[in-house]
Design a protein around this motif. Structure first.
Motif, PDB file in Angstrom:
ATOM      1  N   GLU A 166      30.676  42.157  43.923  1.00 31.75           N
ATOM      2  CA  GLU A 166      30.063  42.451  42.629  1.00 31.75           C
ATOM      3  C   GLU A 166      29.418  43.837  42.631  1.00 31.75           C
ATOM      4  N   TYR A 170      30.306  47.167  40.358  1.00 30.24           N
ATOM      5  CA  TYR A 170      29.213  47.866  39.669  1.00 30.24           C
ATOM      6  C   TYR A 170      29.233  49.365  40.004  1.00 30.24           C
ATOM      7  N   LYS A 194      38.294  34.585  43.895  1.00 28.06           N
ATOM      8  CA  LYS A 194      36.846  34.802  43.811  1.00 28.06           C
ATOM      9  C   LYS A 194      36.479  36.277  43.942  1.00 28.06           C
ATOM     10  N   SER A 197      37.165  38.051  40.615  1.00 30.35           N
ATOM     11  CA  SER A 197      36.213  37.708  39.555  1.00 30.35           C
ATOM     12  C   SER A 197      34.849  38.349  39.812  1.00 30.35           C
ATOM     13  N   GLU A 198      34.462  38.467  41.089  1.00 35.67           N
ATOM     14  CA  GLU A 198      33.192  39.104  41.427  1.00 35.67           C
ATOM     15  C   GLU A 198      33.232  40.600  41.130  1.00 35.67           C
ATOM     16  N   ALA A 201      33.027  41.009  37.414  1.00 32.41           N
ATOM     17  CA  ALA A 201      31.675  40.745  36.912  1.00 32.41           C
ATOM     18  C   ALA A 201      30.765  41.957  37.145  1.00 32.41           C
ATOM     19  N   GLY A 202      30.858  42.556  38.330  1.00 34.39           N
ATOM     20  CA  GLY A 202      30.053  43.729  38.638  1.00 34.39           C
ATOM     21  C   GLY A 202      30.427  44.916  37.769  1.00 34.39           C
ATOM     22  N   LYS A 204      31.804  44.811  34.719  1.00 32.84           N
ATOM     23  CA  LYS A 204      31.323  44.545  33.356  1.00 32.84           C
ATOM     24  C   LYS A 204      29.817  44.778  33.252  1.00 32.84           C
ATOM     25  N   LYS A 205      29.094  44.379  34.300  1.00 33.90           N
ATOM     26  CA  LYS A 205      27.643  44.578  34.311  1.00 33.90           C
ATOM     27  C   LYS A 205      27.303  46.058  34.220  1.00 33.90           C
ATOM     28  N   LYS A 208      28.068  47.316  30.739  1.00 27.62           N
ATOM     29  CA  LYS A 208      27.148  46.766  29.732  1.00 27.62           C
ATOM     30  C   LYS A 208      25.809  47.478  29.750  1.00 27.62           C
TER      31      LYS A 208
END
Length: 335
Positions: A166, A170, A194, A197-198, A201-202, A204-205, A208
Motif C-alpha cells: 500500500e 502511495y 492481495k 489490491s493493496e 488502494a495506496g 488511490k489514497k 485522493k
C-alpha cells in the motif's frame, strides 16, 4: 558404485560407528588425528553423503524447497538468487520448483518435496492467488515448515515476509502528482491478488489526497507478465492520459513496447512508473522509474526465519514487512 561409510571404515580400519559419528558431525570425543584420517579417506574415495538416508533418520534434510510462480520473471529470479545465497551460509541447499504460472503445480511440488525428505519450504506469491485452504492442509499434513515471501497472510499460523504494498502504491501516486500528472492509468495485477489490491488502494489514497479520483475504466488488470503489460497498455494508450503506473516492472516493459509500436514517446508523451526495481530495469530502453522492493533482504530474512525455526525446533508465526522506496530514473517527467 557409490562410496559408503562402510568403505571408509574398511580403508581406515576403524569401526562404522566411529566413521559415522565423524562424517555426520555428531558429538564425540574422537581424537583429531582419527578425524583427519577419516576425512582424508572420504576425500580419496570421493565420498558423497546420502542426504535422503540422513533424512530418514532425522525426518528432514538440509534442503530448502523454493516454490516460485514464474522464474522467467526477473523478480523471482532475483528472489531465487537471494534465497540460495543465504541458504548456503547455513549449509543448506536449495531445490527450485518453478510453477510456470500453473497453479496446480504447487501441490505436485509439495508432494515431491515431501517424498524426498524436504520439509522446509519457501513459497513465493502468485498473481492468481495460490494461498488457499488446500495448500495449508497439505503443509500441515506433511508436517512442513513454511515461510511465505512477497505475500502477507493474516488468517493462518504461518510466517510471512513481504513489502508494504500500500505504501508503494502511495509513493507512486505522490511522485506522479508532484510532476503535475492528473490523468493517470493503472496496469494492475489480478483483481483478486492481495498485493495488487493493496498497491491499488495506496495509489488511490495518494491521488485522493490531491483531490483526484481514479476512474474504474482507468484500471486494467494484467498478470505481471510482459505480454499482459503490452496488451493492457494498448487499451490505456487510447485514453486521454499523461502517465501510467504498472504494478510490476515486467508489465512496465510491456508498456514500453506497446508505446514504441504506436510511436508514443516515453516520457515525452507518457510518463511511466513500475514496481519491483528488478535488476535490469535501469537498462530498459528508457531507464525505469520504479518502486523498489528490497528483494535480497526479503529473501535473506525468509531463510533466516526458516533456519532459526529448524534449529530451535519451534516455529512461531513471524510477520516482517519491509518498506519500499521510489527510484527515480528517466521514464517520468514533469509536465
Amino acid at each position: 558404485m557409490r562410496t559408503t561409510i562402510r568403505d571408509i571404515a574398511e580403508k581406515t580400519n576403524l569401526s562404522i560407528t566411529t566413521v559415522s559419528l565423524v562424517l555426520n558431525k555428531k558429538p564425540n570425543k574422537i581424537a583429531k588425528s582419527t578425524k583427519d584420517k577419516i576425512f582424508k579417506a572420504a576425500e580419496e574415495l570421493n565420498y558423497i553423503p546420502n542426504q535422503v538416508a540422513r533424512a530418514m533418520v532425522r525426518k528432514s534434510i538440509n534442503i530448502i524447497g523454493l516454490i516460485l510462480p514464474d522464474i522467467q520473471n526477473t523478480f523471482f529470479a532475483d528472489m531465487a538468487k537471494g534465497v540460495e545465497k543465504e541458504a548456503r551460509k547455513y549449509n543448506y541447499r536449495t531445490m527450485l520448483c518453478d510453477m510456470d504460472n500453473d497453479e496446480q503445480k504447487i501441490y505436485q511440488y509439495l508432494e515431491m518435496l515431501y517424498q524426498n525428505g524436504v520439509k522446509n519450504v519457501i513459497i513465493g506469491a502468485s498473481d492468481e492467488g495460490n494461498v488457499n485452504k488446500t495448500l495449508f492442509s497439505m503443509i500441515k499434513q506433511f508436517n512442513m515448515n513454511a515461510v511465505f515471501i512477497d505475500q502477507f497472510i493474516e488468517d493462518e499460523d504461518v510466517s510471512c515476509v513481504s513489502v508494504n504494498n500500500e505504501e508503494g502504491g502511495y509513493l507512486a501516486a505522490k511522485h506522479l502528482i508532484e510532476l503535475g500528472h492528473k490523468k493517470i492509468g493503472c496496469i494492475a495485477g489480478n483483481e483478486y491478488a492481495k498485493d495488487s489490491s493493496e498497491r491499488l488502494a495506496g495509489f488511490k489514497k495518494g491521488l485522493k489526497e490531491s483531490g483526484i479520483e481514479l476512474e474504474d475504466d482507468m484500471v486494467v488488470h494484467g498478470n505481471y507478465t510482459l505480454e499482459s503489460g503490452s496488451k493492457c497498455a494498448e487499451y490505456l494508450l487510447k485514453k486521454d492520459i499523461t502517465a501510467i503506473f504498472a504494478f510490476n516492472d515486467m508489465m512496465a516493459l510491456g508498456t514500453m513496447q506497446a508505446a514504441r509500436e504506436k510511436r508514443i514517446d516515453i516520457p515525452g508523451e507518457i510518463s511511466l512508473i513500475g514496481f519491483d526495481d528488478i535488476l535490469f530495469s535501469k537498462f530498459f530502453p528508457v531507464s525505469l522509474t520504479t518502486i523498489s522492493q528490497p528483494i535480497l533482504d526479503m529473501s535473506k530474512k525468509a531463510v533466516k526465519i526458516l533456519i532459526e525455526g529448524v534449529d530451535k525446533d519451534i516455529f512461531q508465526k513471524e510477520t516482517v514487512l519491509f518498506q519500499p522506496k521510489i527510484i527515480i530514473r528517466e521514464s517520468t517527467r514533469k509536465l
